[in-house]
Motif scaffolding. Sequence first.
Motif, PDB file in Angstrom:
ATOM      1  N   GLN A 140      54.672  24.789  28.432  1.00 43.15           N
ATOM      2  CA  GLN A 140      54.137  25.187  29.726  1.00 43.15           C
ATOM      3  C   GLN A 140      52.754  25.777  29.527  1.00 43.15           C
ATOM      4  O   GLN A 140      52.596  26.768  28.818  1.00 43.15           O
ATOM      5  N   LEU A 141      51.776  25.139  30.135  1.00 41.19           N
ATOM      6  CA  LEU A 141      50.410  25.639  30.029  1.00 41.19           C
ATOM      7  C   LEU A 141      50.269  26.841  30.945  1.00 41.19           C
ATOM      8  O   LEU A 141      50.595  26.759  32.136  1.00 41.19           O
ATOM      9  N   GLN A 142      49.789  27.935  30.425  1.00 40.96           N
ATOM     10  CA  GLN A 142      49.587  29.151  31.212  1.00 40.96           C
ATOM     11  C   GLN A 142      48.107  29.474  31.289  1.00 40.96           C
ATOM     12  O   GLN A 142      47.390  29.383  30.290  1.00 40.96           O
ATOM     13  N   LEU A 143      47.676  29.859  32.468  1.00 38.89           N
ATOM     14  CA  LEU A 143      46.275  30.190  32.711  1.00 38.89           C
ATOM     15  C   LEU A 143      46.145  31.668  33.045  1.00 38.89           C
ATOM     16  O   LEU A 143      46.973  32.216  33.794  1.00 38.89           O
ATOM     17  N   VAL A 144      45.095  32.283  32.522  1.00 35.35           N
ATOM     18  CA  VAL A 144      44.852  33.692  32.794  1.00 35.35           C
ATOM     19  C   VAL A 144      43.409  33.855  33.244  1.00 35.35           C
ATOM     20  O   VAL A 144      42.477  33.507  32.506  1.00 35.35           O
ATOM     21  N   GLU A 145      43.244  34.373  34.463  1.00 34.71           N
ATOM     22  CA  GLU A 145      41.908  34.633  34.976  1.00 34.71           C
ATOM     23  C   GLU A 145      41.496  36.065  34.658  1.00 34.71           C
ATOM     24  O   GLU A 145      42.331  36.960  34.569  1.00 34.71           O
ATOM     25  N   SER A 146      40.192  36.262  34.548  1.00 38.64           N
ATOM     26  CA  SER A 146      39.653  37.607  34.365  1.00 38.64           C
ATOM     27  C   SER A 146      38.242  37.638  34.931  1.00 38.64           C
ATOM     28  O   SER A 146      37.661  36.602  35.245  1.00 38.64           O
ATOM     29  N   GLY A 147      37.712  38.851  35.052  1.00 42.47           N
ATOM     30  CA  GLY A 147      36.337  38.999  35.503  1.00 42.47           C
ATOM     31  C   GLY A 147      36.183  39.433  36.945  1.00 42.47           C
ATOM     32  O   GLY A 147      35.078  39.683  37.409  1.00 42.47           O
ATOM     33  N   GLY A 148      37.297  39.500  37.666  1.00 39.66           N
ATOM     34  CA  GLY A 148      37.207  39.954  39.041  1.00 39.66           C
ATOM     35  C   GLY A 148      36.909  41.436  39.120  1.00 39.66           C
ATOM     36  O   GLY A 148      36.898  42.149  38.120  1.00 39.66           O
ATOM     37  N   GLY A 149      36.632  41.891  40.329  1.00 40.94           N
ATOM     38  CA  GLY A 149      36.350  43.300  40.541  1.00 40.94           C
ATOM     39  C   GLY A 149      35.609  43.502  41.840  1.00 40.94           C
ATOM     40  O   GLY A 149      35.559  42.611  42.690  1.00 40.94           O
ATOM     41  N   LYS A 150      35.037  44.672  41.971  1.00 39.09           N
ATOM     42  CA  LYS A 150      34.281  45.006  43.170  1.00 39.09           C
ATOM     43  C   LYS A 150      32.798  44.907  42.868  1.00 39.09           C
ATOM     44  O   LYS A 150      32.326  45.383  41.831  1.00 39.09           O
ATOM     45  N   VAL A 151      32.075  44.300  43.790  1.00 36.97           N
ATOM     46  CA  VAL A 151      30.641  44.141  43.622  1.00 36.97           C
ATOM     47  C   VAL A 151      29.982  44.321  44.974  1.00 36.97           C
ATOM     48  O   VAL A 151      30.582  44.049  46.014  1.00 36.97           O
ATOM     49  N   GLN A 152      28.753  44.773  44.970  1.00 38.79           N
ATOM     50  CA  GLN A 152      28.012  44.968  46.213  1.00 38.79           C
ATOM     51  C   GLN A 152      27.483  43.628  46.734  1.00 38.79           C
ATOM     52  O   GLN A 152      27.246  42.704  45.950  1.00 38.79           O
ATOM     53  N   PRO A 153      27.284  43.535  48.021  1.00 39.04           N
ATOM     54  CA  PRO A 153      26.685  42.307  48.571  1.00 39.04           C
ATOM     55  C   PRO A 153      25.369  41.985  47.879  1.00 39.04           C
ATOM     56  O   PRO A 153      24.559  42.875  47.613  1.00 39.04           O
ATOM     57  N   GLY A 154      25.198  40.709  47.600  1.00 33.15           N
ATOM     58  CA  GLY A 154      24.013  40.271  46.870  1.00 33.15           C
ATOM     59  C   GLY A 154      24.189  40.260  45.369  1.00 33.15           C
ATOM     60  O   GLY A 154      23.330  39.730  44.643  1.00 33.15           O
ATOM     61  N   GLY A 155      25.281  40.831  44.906  1.00 29.03           N
ATOM     62  CA  GLY A 155      25.526  40.899  43.474  1.00 29.03           C
ATOM     63  C   GLY A 155      26.140  39.632  42.910  1.00 29.03           C
ATOM     64  O   GLY A 155      26.305  38.636  43.625  1.00 29.03           O
ATOM     65  N   SER A 156      26.475  39.695  41.623  1.00 24.23           N
ATOM     66  CA  SER A 156      27.004  38.532  40.914  1.00 24.23           C
ATOM     67  C   SER A 156      28.231  38.914  40.105  1.00 24.23           C
ATOM     68  O   SER A 156      28.386  40.075  39.692  1.00 24.23           O
ATOM     69  N   LEU A 157      29.082  37.948  39.910  1.00 24.19           N
ATOM     70  CA  LEU A 157      30.238  38.089  39.031  1.00 24.19           C
ATOM     71  C   LEU A 157      30.477  36.752  38.348  1.00 24.19           C
ATOM     72  O   LEU A 157      30.191  35.698  38.935  1.00 24.19           O
ATOM     73  N   THR A 158      31.030  36.811  37.151  1.00 29.80           N
ATOM     74  CA  THR A 158      31.451  35.593  36.471  1.00 29.80           C
ATOM     75  C   THR A 158      32.933  35.708  36.145  1.00 29.80           C
ATOM     76  O   THR A 158      33.354  36.640  35.453  1.00 29.80           O
ATOM     77  N   LEU A 159      33.700  34.780  36.671  1.00 29.35           N
ATOM     78  CA  LEU A 159      35.128  34.723  36.396  1.00 29.35           C
ATOM     79  C   LEU A 159      35.384  33.825  35.196  1.00 29.35           C
ATOM     80  O   LEU A 159      34.671  32.844  34.982  1.00 29.35           O
ATOM     81  N   SER A 160      36.418  34.177  34.448  1.00 22.51           N
ATOM     82  CA  SER A 160      36.810  33.378  33.292  1.00 22.51           C
ATOM     83  C   SER A 160      38.253  32.939  33.440  1.00 22.51           C
ATOM     84  O   SER A 160      39.066  33.630  34.059  1.00 22.51           O
ATOM     85  N   CYS A 161      38.560  31.808  32.847  1.00 23.01           N
ATOM     86  CA  CYS A 161      39.911  31.276  32.856  1.00 23.01           C
ATOM     87  C   CYS A 161      40.229  30.793  31.444  1.00 23.01           C
ATOM     88  O   CYS A 161      39.476  30.004  30.876  1.00 23.01           O
ATOM     89  N   ARG A 162      41.303  31.278  30.892  1.00 24.12           N
ATOM     90  CA  ARG A 162      41.676  30.839  29.548  1.00 24.12           C
ATOM     91  C   ARG A 162      43.136  30.447  29.541  1.00 24.12           C
ATOM     92  O   ARG A 162      43.934  30.877  30.368  1.00 24.12           O
ATOM     93  N   THR A 163      43.491  29.626  28.570  1.00 21.48           N
ATOM     94  CA  THR A 163      44.887  29.261  28.401  1.00 21.48           C
ATOM     95  C   THR A 163      45.505  30.175  27.361  1.00 21.48           C
ATOM     96  O   THR A 163      44.827  30.612  26.425  1.00 21.48           O
ATOM     97  N   SER A 164      46.762  30.466  27.545  1.00 19.38           N
ATOM     98  CA  SER A 164      47.433  31.383  26.628  1.00 19.38           C
ATOM     99  C   SER A 164      48.056  30.666  25.444  1.00 19.38           C
ATOM    100  O   SER A 164      48.285  31.256  24.397  1.00 19.38           O
ATOM    101  N   GLN A 165      48.339  29.398  25.605  1.00 16.19           N
ATOM    102  CA  GLN A 165      49.064  28.721  24.543  1.00 16.19           C
ATOM    103  C   GLN A 165      48.482  27.364  24.170  1.00 16.19           C
ATOM    104  O   GLN A 165      48.537  26.980  23.019  1.00 16.19           O
TER     105      GLN A 165
END
Length: 123
Positions: A1-26
Amino acid sequence: QLQLVESGGGKVQPGGSLTLSCRTSQYTLEYYAIGWFRQAPGKEREFVAAMSWSGGVILCGDSVKGRFTISRDNAKSMGYLQMTRLKPDHSAVYYCVVDPASSTIAAGRGDYWGQGTQVTVSS
């Protein structure tokens, strides 16, 4: 079973930037397209972007064109979603999804889904 884990979320002000990541566990992401969806409270799940295994096919939702960029690092079995010029209506839970075909992802389906990461855009 392929499992995915996201990270990088959070709170940011308008106009800001974020980068989300996705990795497999196995397993690796070899030969899988990778994509991102988001869902805000009370709204339907929305397609954000998808990229084929080779990177030769990139699909983006109309609402994020010019703001969000999908990428991947096959050597690391990682997927990314770079989000810029964020607005409050970008707030949602963002989900990573993989499937053999990027077109399937763009149609709202996928073989494997992550648990999601919350993005909040607020001052």
